[in-house]
Scaffold this motif. Sequence first.
Motif, PDB file in Angstrom:
ATOM      1  N   GLU A 101       0.817  -1.210   0.000  1.00  0.00           N
ATOM      2  CA  GLU A 101       0.000   0.000   0.000  1.00  0.00           C
ATOM      3  C   GLU A 101       0.855   1.266   0.000  1.00  0.00           C
ATOM      4  O   GLU A 101       0.444   2.308  -0.504  1.00  0.00           O
ATOM      5  CB  GLU A 101      -0.932   0.006   1.216  1.00  0.00           C
ATOM      6  CG  GLU A 101      -2.056  -1.028   1.125  1.00  0.00           C
ATOM      7  CD  GLU A 101      -2.870  -1.087   2.415  1.00  0.00           C
ATOM      8  OE1 GLU A 101      -2.847  -0.106   3.179  1.00  0.00           O
ATOM      9  OE2 GLU A 101      -3.521  -2.116   2.647  1.00  0.00           O
ATOM     10  N   ASN A 102       2.048   1.176   0.558  1.00  0.00           N
ATOM     11  CA  ASN A 102       2.915   2.353   0.599  1.00  0.00           C
ATOM     12  C   ASN A 102       3.483   2.716  -0.769  1.00  0.00           C
ATOM     13  O   ASN A 102       4.132   3.747  -0.924  1.00  0.00           O
ATOM     14  CB  ASN A 102       4.077   2.097   1.578  1.00  0.00           C
ATOM     15  CG  ASN A 102       3.599   1.991   3.013  1.00  0.00           C
ATOM     16  OD1 ASN A 102       3.056   2.929   3.567  1.00  0.00           O
ATOM     17  ND2 ASN A 102       3.780   0.821   3.607  1.00  0.00           N
ATOM     18  N   ASN A 103       3.243   1.856  -1.770  1.00  0.00           N
ATOM     19  CA  ASN A 103       3.808   2.084  -3.094  1.00  0.00           C
ATOM     20  C   ASN A 103       2.838   2.776  -4.049  1.00  0.00           C
ATOM     21  O   ASN A 103       3.180   3.033  -5.198  1.00  0.00           O
ATOM     22  CB  ASN A 103       4.240   0.746  -3.712  1.00  0.00           C
ATOM     23  CG  ASN A 103       5.359   0.090  -2.926  1.00  0.00           C
ATOM     24  OD1 ASN A 103       6.256   0.762  -2.423  1.00  0.00           O
ATOM     25  ND2 ASN A 103       5.312  -1.222  -2.793  1.00  0.00           N
ATOM     26  N   HIS A 104       1.626   3.066  -3.584  1.00  0.00           N
ATOM     27  CA  HIS A 104       0.619   3.668  -4.467  1.00  0.00           C
ATOM     28  C   HIS A 104       1.098   4.979  -5.074  1.00  0.00           C
ATOM     29  O   HIS A 104       0.923   5.225  -6.271  1.00  0.00           O
ATOM     30  CB  HIS A 104      -0.691   3.891  -3.707  1.00  0.00           C
ATOM     31  CG  HIS A 104      -1.499   2.643  -3.536  1.00  0.00           C
ATOM     32  ND1 HIS A 104      -2.807   2.635  -3.106  1.00  0.00           N
ATOM     33  CD2 HIS A 104      -1.177   1.350  -3.746  1.00  0.00           C
ATOM     34  CE1 HIS A 104      -3.258   1.396  -3.052  1.00  0.00           C
ATOM     35  NE2 HIS A 104      -2.279   0.603  -3.432  1.00  0.00           N
ATOM     36  N   ASP A 105       1.681   5.841  -4.249  1.00  0.00           N
ATOM     37  CA  ASP A 105       2.083   7.167  -4.739  1.00  0.00           C
ATOM     38  C   ASP A 105       3.092   7.044  -5.880  1.00  0.00           C
ATOM     39  O   ASP A 105       2.975   7.735  -6.898  1.00  0.00           O
ATOM     40  CB  ASP A 105       2.685   8.002  -3.607  1.00  0.00           C
ATOM     41  CG  ASP A 105       1.643   8.451  -2.592  1.00  0.00           C
ATOM     42  OD1 ASP A 105       0.441   8.312  -2.904  1.00  0.00           O
ATOM     43  OD2 ASP A 105       2.027   8.919  -1.511  1.00  0.00           O
ATOM     44  N   CYS A 106       4.066   6.179  -5.705  1.00  0.00           N
ATOM     45  CA  CYS A 106       5.089   5.989  -6.735  1.00  0.00           C
ATOM     46  C   CYS A 106       4.467   5.463  -8.025  1.00  0.00           C
ATOM     47  O   CYS A 106       4.792   5.936  -9.122  1.00  0.00           O
ATOM     48  CB  CYS A 106       6.152   5.022  -6.233  1.00  0.00           C
ATOM     49  SG  CYS A 106       7.284   4.449  -7.511  1.00  0.00           S
TER      50      CYS A 106
END
Length: 446
Positions: free
Chosen positions: A89-94
């Motif tokens: 989930e922490n990779n959404h922005d990238c």
Amino acid sequence: MTDLLPWMKEKMDKYGGLVALYTMGQPTVITTKPEYVEVILTSTKNIDKGPEYKFISEWLGDGLLLSTGDKWKQRRKMLTPSFHFKILENNHDCMNKNWKKVVKTFLDAKGAPVEPLQIMGRGALDIICETAMGTILDKDDGGEEYVANVKRTTANSVQRALRPLYRSMTVLRLTPFGRQYLKDIDNLHNFTEKVINQRKSAYLEEKQLQADEYSESDGKKPQVFLDSILELAQQAGLTNDDIREEVDTFMFAGHDTTSTALQFVLLRLGENPEVQEKAYQEQLDIFGYSDRDVTKEDLNKMHYLDLVLKECLRLHPPAPQIARVLREDVTLPNNMIIPSGTKVLMNFFLMHRDPENFPNPEKFDPERFTHEMSKNRHPYSYTPFSAGPRNCIGQKFALMEMKIGLSTILRFCKIRAVTRSKDLKYRLEIILKPSTPILVEVTPRN
């Protein structure tokens, strides 16, 4: 190479999805039947890759893709937490950021035919470098050259497997083919070493600040994939080569399979405008005309896009076939025994086109993956990410990346196919390759 699939299909149709023969002097069984594939893939003993995989070992070393036995089990156990859904989930922005860059590149062509593989390959490379390696690539960092080197190296590794003379490193170094092959591998290693060194410097600095000693449970920053490797290197005394072989493996698998799959999705959407419009309407229902980023909640609402993606992966599995060498005898459901030492080649490309599980198999029909249509289908009839203990460790990452990419492209772009799927032939390399480059025209949605 493009005549191999028709030959295989003819034999599979004639002999009921199971053929025994010798290939390069080795007893080999080829199968496309899910009930046979299930027996092989679910085994915890028969996990050794086929001998042809050794021809990419100069590049990928003995990392997770190629290793076996205790080494594979240790690495798999160590790396699995890096792909936990909470960390993903922490990779959404990238992913959102880089897929919007891909959209811009598409639209900058102003409707002229483009080869989506090249554009999306660079976008996927940026994503895997930032999310898994903790490194943001610059514009002129050699990324395009890396993508091109990967394409050549995977193709040339297959040529080595098919041409006995090229199997000898002595002969290889004397030929123009071999010198280019080894130069490409050096370039790939240099690129990944640069990524490793950049992250290693940042990692050591963060360790000094105790910035990465958090866990998900206390709300602190999770490690990226490469951090896990660097930490293991300190604990278990891994060498630089040990680190690089895992980074090489994930750099390759993390961008090439994704971009390969997505080029076929754009092709199918481009020649099926009614499916494209239905998928776009789903995005419109979720986002309206907003250009905001895709969130986890949005992904859970993309039910039709799920069907589209599954159908494209059925027709065009990025890994079209895999091979195992048996460590112990295997008894198939028909009571046939395959002896230890046999290579078993499982062709997913043809298995996904078995009319017994997929009626009218060449038709592009996302509806065949609805619950009602899928419920009586053999569970191993659809294996785009393999299955069993050696299934793709990054499949959740890949599916999330592809859905965010497709959502972003559909919301801003209209796709028309220039290449037609009926005209394509396929090369069974490590990754599925079309006989000719796929071309599409991309225009603004509004």
